[in-house]
Motif scaffolding. Sequence first.
Motif, PDB file in Angstrom:
ATOM      1  N   CYS A 202      64.390 -37.399 -38.146  1.00 41.69           N
ATOM      2  CA  CYS A 202      64.777 -36.967 -37.105  1.00 41.69           C
ATOM      3  C   CYS A 202      64.875 -35.503 -36.931  1.00 41.69           C
ATOM      4  N   LYS A 203      65.590 -34.931 -37.951  1.00 40.74           N
ATOM      5  CA  LYS A 203      66.072 -33.361 -38.026  1.00 40.74           C
ATOM      6  C   LYS A 203      64.415 -32.722 -37.959  1.00 40.74           C
ATOM      7  N   GLN A 206      62.879 -32.962 -34.509  1.00 39.62           N
ATOM      8  CA  GLN A 206      63.793 -32.086 -33.623  1.00 39.62           C
ATOM      9  C   GLN A 206      63.352 -30.439 -33.655  1.00 39.62           C
ATOM     10  N   THR A 228      57.484 -38.258 -40.350  1.00 41.52           N
ATOM     11  CA  THR A 228      57.594 -37.378 -39.037  1.00 41.52           C
ATOM     12  C   THR A 228      56.174 -36.668 -38.949  1.00 41.52           C
ATOM     13  N   CYS A 243      65.238 -40.416 -32.202  1.00 42.94           N
ATOM     14  CA  CYS A 243      65.853 -39.041 -32.433  1.00 42.94           C
ATOM     15  C   CYS A 243      66.108 -38.495 -31.007  1.00 42.94           C
TER      16      CYS A 243
END
Length: 245
Positions: A202-203, A206, A228, A243
């Motif tokens: 998710c980081k 983002q 990702t 996310c």
Amino acid sequence: MTIRLFRPLLAMVLFAMSLFAGTVAMAGAAHADGCFTWTRTLAQGDSGSDVTQLQIRVAGYPGSGGLLGVDGAYGPATAAAVTRFQQAYGLPANGIADTATFSKIYALQDNDCTPVNFSFAELNNCNTTWSGGAVSAATAKANALRTMWKLQAMRHALGDVPITVTSGFRSRACNDAVGGAADSRHLYGDSADLAAGPHSLCKLAQQARDHGFSGILGPGYPGHNDHTHVDHRPSRFWSAPSCGI
């Protein structure tokens, strides 16, 4: 006798001064490597292949949700990206690509023009060549280079910790073998699948929003809970529901 002694001494002094002068003259000059050398300061209104080369390297600094065109024209968007690049590395931030800017780029790239923390091999770990995809081999490789520079910007923003690429360019045969979508961006060489590591998936998803990726697929999107995916497709499509994007 005095004159004879003085002349050699004078020659030695002049020689030493010339060496010192040469050192001073080079002290502020950018040190190029074997990839590309910029020979002029670049600013808004300039155009040419040297602007294109600059845009490739600062395309990871377009601003949140932005994209930087690689068109060889130094407009406001390029100036803004250069400013963000300069800020990221503690340089005087004026949007003008000068000696200090180029010196930092030289320090960040290898002789094959790839950024120091990524390689063509990483972006092509399924094929022996760059052929067999949806575009020519030259285009696929050029697209991969642009992807790497965006990943380099993203890596720096995340604290210069490694980002692991698990898949990049694929030929159609390779794409079929791994069960890729028929219209996968991997066939164009402009995408990368990223594994979790020091940062969560998710980081990564983002952070990719701030570094020029128009395509972002992550946890919560079908088939993307274990990686990702980032790319620079023609139109924006972000989906990582787990996310919040």
